[in-house]
Design an enzyme around this catalytic site. Sequence first.
Site, PDB file in Angstrom:
ATOM      1  N   CYS A  46       0.838  -1.200   0.000  1.00  0.00           N
ATOM      2  CA  CYS A  46       0.000   0.000   0.000  1.00  0.00           C
ATOM      3  C   CYS A  46       0.875   1.252   0.000  1.00  0.00           C
ATOM      4  O   CYS A  46       2.099   1.177   0.051  1.00  0.00           O
ATOM      5  CB  CYS A  46      -0.922  -0.004   1.225  1.00  0.00           C
ATOM      6  SG  CYS A  46      -0.035   0.149   2.785  1.00  0.00           S
ATOM      7  N   CYS A  97       3.289   1.532   2.993  1.00  0.00           N
ATOM      8  CA  CYS A  97       4.445   0.630   2.869  1.00  0.00           C
ATOM      9  C   CYS A  97       5.454   1.186   1.863  1.00  0.00           C
ATOM     10  O   CYS A  97       6.666   1.135   2.103  1.00  0.00           O
ATOM     11  CB  CYS A  97       3.993  -0.762   2.438  1.00  0.00           C
ATOM     12  SG  CYS A  97       2.843  -1.538   3.585  1.00  0.00           S
TER      13      CYS A  97
END
Length: 111
Positions: A41, A44
Site C-alpha cells: 500500500c 508501505c
Amino acid sequence: MKLFKKKEKNCCNVQCGDGSMKRGLEKKDKGSRIKVLGSGCAKCATLEKNVKEALDELGQEMSIEHITDFTEIASYGIMSTPALVIDEKVVSFGKVLTIEEVKNIILTIDG
C-alpha cells in the site's frame, strides 16, 4: 479405547525428522539486511522510500527487500503494517517512520 492419538512432542509442531528444521520463530537470513513488511500500500511504499533515502543520506548500502506475503509477515509476529525489520529483528511496526527516525534506528543498530 483411545479416541485421540497422542501427538509426538517436537520443537515447532512440525516433524523434524533428522533435526534439520529450525524452530518456527527462527528466521533464515536470505542475505537481506533490511525488510519492509506490508501489502504494498501507499504507507508501505512510503516507508520503503524513507529507508532508501535514509541509507543514501548515511552513505550506506544495504539490501532492501519488500515482503508482501502475509504468512511471512505474520511469522515475524506482525499484525499491523507497515513494519521494518533489520538484521531479522523487528524494529518498528504499525507506522510510517520518517527519514530521521530510520537514520536513528540504523545508527543505533550499527553503532
